[in-house]
Scaffold this active site. Structure first.
Site: not given
Length: 542
Positions: A234, A488, A459
Site C-alpha cells: 500500500s 488489498h 484493488d
C-alpha cells in the site's frame, strides 16, 4: 493508503556487533540521487555513518508492546531535520525475528512497511514466530525487521486531537444535505489542521515520505546491511519507490505490493479521487457476492436489492443511530473493510445479517467506538494524525473550497459509497499549517536492481493504474498482475502463481523474463454456521 469513515471518527544483547552473515555497513553516499551536494544528502550520510558505528542494542521487547520473545526490539536514532544532522533527534523503534535457516542460507535483513501513512510494521517479525506458511521459505534467508515510522507508535508519536474525542460517535453523516453541512465539515477540518500544529508542531514540517525514506537508510546502516531488502504494501510501495529514487545503489531486493501511483500529478489529491471510484467498483463486486450467497445472509438476492438494503440501513442509522453510536459515518467505516479485503467479505456480511435478524450487538461492537480501549484509541488517533501529516506535507493541495466541492460533488454522483467521507478526511490539507513540499520525481537511478511489483486489477485502495505507472518509471522492473481480483495486499493471499514468484525473487533475485498475469486467488466462501459475533479482529484499514 489509510482510510477511516470520517474526520475525527476515527533476547541476546548485541551492541554494535554484526550478526553472522551480515554485510559490513557503509555510510549512505554511494548511489544517492539526492540533489547533488544537498544538505539532506550530507545529513543522511552523516546519520547513517553514526548508525553503522553504533548498531542496535537488541533487547527483549517491553512488556506492553505485545511482542514476545524471541522477537527483539531496539531503537535507531535519526535527525528530525536531515539538513541539520547535528540538531534535534528522535528514536525510531525497530524489532526483529532472526532467520530460521542456517548461516549458509542467510541473506540479511528484510525490512517491512505495511502502509498508511501511519501504519506500524512492528508485527512483521511475528510472521516468523507464528510460522506463517506463506513466508516460511523467505524466513530461512532473512531476519524479518519491522519498524514504527517517524511519528508512529513508539517512534516520537504525534497527535492532532484528544484520542477519546477522536473516537466519539456518532459523527455527522459525511454525505452533506446542505451548504450548512459542508460549512460544519470545513470547520472541523480546519480545527483538526490547527490541532496538528498545536499538538505536534515541532515534528510536523518533517513528517514527509522522503524523510521516512532517509530514516530507512539509517536503519539499513544500523542493521549492518550494505544494501536494503524491502517489502512494502500500500503506502509502503510509495515509500519504497521514493527510497529507490533517492538511494538506488542501496537497494538489493525490493518488492512492492498494491501500488500507490507515484506520479507527481496524483500525489496526493488526485490519488484520493481515483480511490473513490475504485472503491465503488469493489463495493459492487462485494454486493454481487452477497447476493450470490443470499441463502446464507438473507440481505438481498440481487446486487440492486443489496444496495437498497444498504441505503435503508444507512437511512435508519441517520434517523436514529444504532445503539446510540452507529450512524452513517460509522457504518461506512466498518463496511469499507469489505471492499478493502476479501478476508472481510464473510465477516461484514455476517454482522449485517445478524442485524437484519434482530441482533444489533455485533454491528454496534464493530462499527461503534470502545471508549474503554484507551490504548487502541490512542493508536487509532495517532495513525490518523500521521496519515494526515504525511499526505498534507508531502505535496501541495488545492486551497480553493470551490475546487474541492466541485470535484467531490462530481465524483459522488458515480461513486457515492465513500467519496464525501474521503473528502472530509483529507480536507485538513487545504488549510495545512506548515509548508507543503514538492513530491519526489520517482524514477530509475544508477545501480537500481530489478524491482518486483505485485498488483490485483480491482484493488480499491490503490487502483491498478498505479502499478502500471511505477512499472513504467522503474526500468527493469517486473509486474505480476492478479486478474479478476481486488483484495488489498496480494502477497498475503494464497495464490501459488504469486507466492512462488515472491519466494523465488527474495531467495534468488530472479524474476520472469516478461511480466506475468496470474489467475485470481480463491473467492471467499460464505460463513457456514452462524456464530455469536462480537467485535471482530479487523485488519488495519489503510
Amino acid at each position: 493508503m489509510r482510510k477511516t469513515a470520517a474526520l475525527g471518527a476515527a533476547g541476546t544483547l548485541v551492541s554494535g556487533a554484526l550478526l553472522a552473515g551480515a554485510i559490513t555497513a557503509t555510510p549512505a553516499q554511494a548511489g544517492e540521487q539526492h540533489q547533488r551536494g544537498s544538505a539532506e544528502a550530507r545529513g543522511v550520510a552523516t546519520a547513517a555513518a553514526r548508525a553503522a558505528k553504533k548498531g542496535i542494542d537488541w533487547q527483549d521487547c517491553p512488556a506492553d508492546w505485545g511482542l514476545k520473545s524471541p522477537v527483539q526490539c531496539g531503537y535507531v536514532t535519526v535527525p528530525v531535520d536531515y539538513a541539520r544532522p547535528n540538531g534535534r533527534t528522535i528514536k525510531i523503534a525497530v524489532d526483529r525475528a532472526l532467520s530460521t535457516g542456517g548461516k549458509e542460507q542467510r541473506q540479511g535483513a528484510l525490512l517491512y512497511n505495511p502502509g498508511g501513512p501511519g501504519g506500524s510494521g512492528m508485527k512483521f517479525p511475528t510472521r516468523i514466530t507464528t510460522k506463517n506458511p506463506l513466508w516460511a521459505k523467505t524466513a530461512k534467508a532473512y531476519d524479518f525487521v519491522g519498524f514504527d515510522p517517524r511519528g508512529v507508535g513508539h517512534s516520537a508519536a504525534i497527535s492532532c486531537m484528544d484520542p477519546q474525542e477522536f473516537v466519539k460517535a456518532p459523527k455527522a453523516d459525511p454525505v452533506p444535505d446542505s451548504e450548512a453541512d459542508k460549512r460544519a465539515q470545513r470547520k472541523l477540518a480546519k480545527q483538526y489542521a490547527d490541532g496538528c500544529a498545536e499538538r505536534s508542531g515541532r515534528l510536523l514540517p518533517h513528517m514527509t515520505t522522503p524523510n521516512t525514506a532517509r530514516d530507512i537508510d539509517v536503519i539499513r546502516a544500523a542493521l549492518g546491511e550494505k544494501k536494503l531488502n524491502y517489502l512494502g504494501v500500500s503506502y509502503g510501495t510509495y515509500l519504497g519507490a521514493v527510497y529507490a529514487t533517492l538511494f538506488p545503489g542501496h537497494v538489493r531486493r525490493m518488492l512492492v505490493d498494491s501500488v500507490v501511483d507515484p506520479s507527481r500529478e496524483k500525489v496526493w489529491y488526485q490519488a484520493n479521487l481515483d480511490q473513490d471510484i475504485a472503491f465503488e467498483t469493489r463495493w459492487g463486486d462485494w454486493k454481487k457476492w452477497v447476493a450470490k450467497n443470499d441463502a446464507a445472509y438473507h440481505i438481498g438476492d440481487t446486487p440492486e436489492k443489496v444496495q437498497a438494503a444498504w441505503e435503508k440501513l444507512r437511512a435508519t442509522a441517520k434517523k436514529k443511530p444504532i445503539g446510540g453510536v452507529v450512524g452513517p459515518a460509522e457504518l461506512t467505516g466498518f463496511f469499507q473493510n469489505a471492499p478493502y479485503y476479501d478476508s472481510m467479505w464473510a465477516s461484514v456480511a455476517e454482522v449485517w445479517s445478524a442485524y437484519l435478524a434482530g441482533d444489533s450487538k455485533p454491528l454496534v461492537e464493530n462499527a461503534g467506538p470502545d471508549l474503554k480501549d484507551t490504548a487502541g484509541n490512542i493508536a487509532s488517533e495517532n495513525g490518523n494524525a500521521v496519515y494526515t501529516a504525511v499526505e498534507c506535507t508531502d505535496a501541495k493541495w488545492p486551497t480553493s473550497w470551490k475546487k474541492w466541492d466541485r470535484d467531490n460533488t462530481r465524483i459522488h454522483r458515480q461513486a457515492p459509497f465513500m467519496t464525501w467521507s474521503n473528502a472530509w478526511m483529507n480536507l485538513p490539507c487545504a488549510t495545512w499549517p506548515v509548508k507543503q513540499q514538492q513530491p519526489v520525481d520517482v524514477k530509475t537511478g544508477k545501480g537500481l536492481p530489478n524491482v518486483l511489483i505485485v498488483q490485483s486489477v480491482r484493488d480499491a485502495a490503490t487502483p491498478y493504474g498505479g502499478a502500471v505507472e511505477l512499472h513504467r518509471r522503474l526500468k527493469g522492473s517486473r509486474l505480476i498482475t492478479e486478474r479478476d481480483a481486488g483484495s488489498h495486499g496480494v502477497t498475503g493471499q494464497v495464490n501459488p502463481c504469486i507466492n512462488d514468484r515472491v519466494d523465488a525473487y527474495f531467495l534468488t533475485g530472479k524474476t520472469d523474463a516478461k511480466d506475468v498475469t496470474c489467475a485470481p486467488h480463491a473467492t471467499p466462501k460464505p460463513s457456514t454456521t452462524k456464530s455469536v459475533l462480537g467485535a471482530l479482529d479487523l485488519p488495519a484499514v489503510r
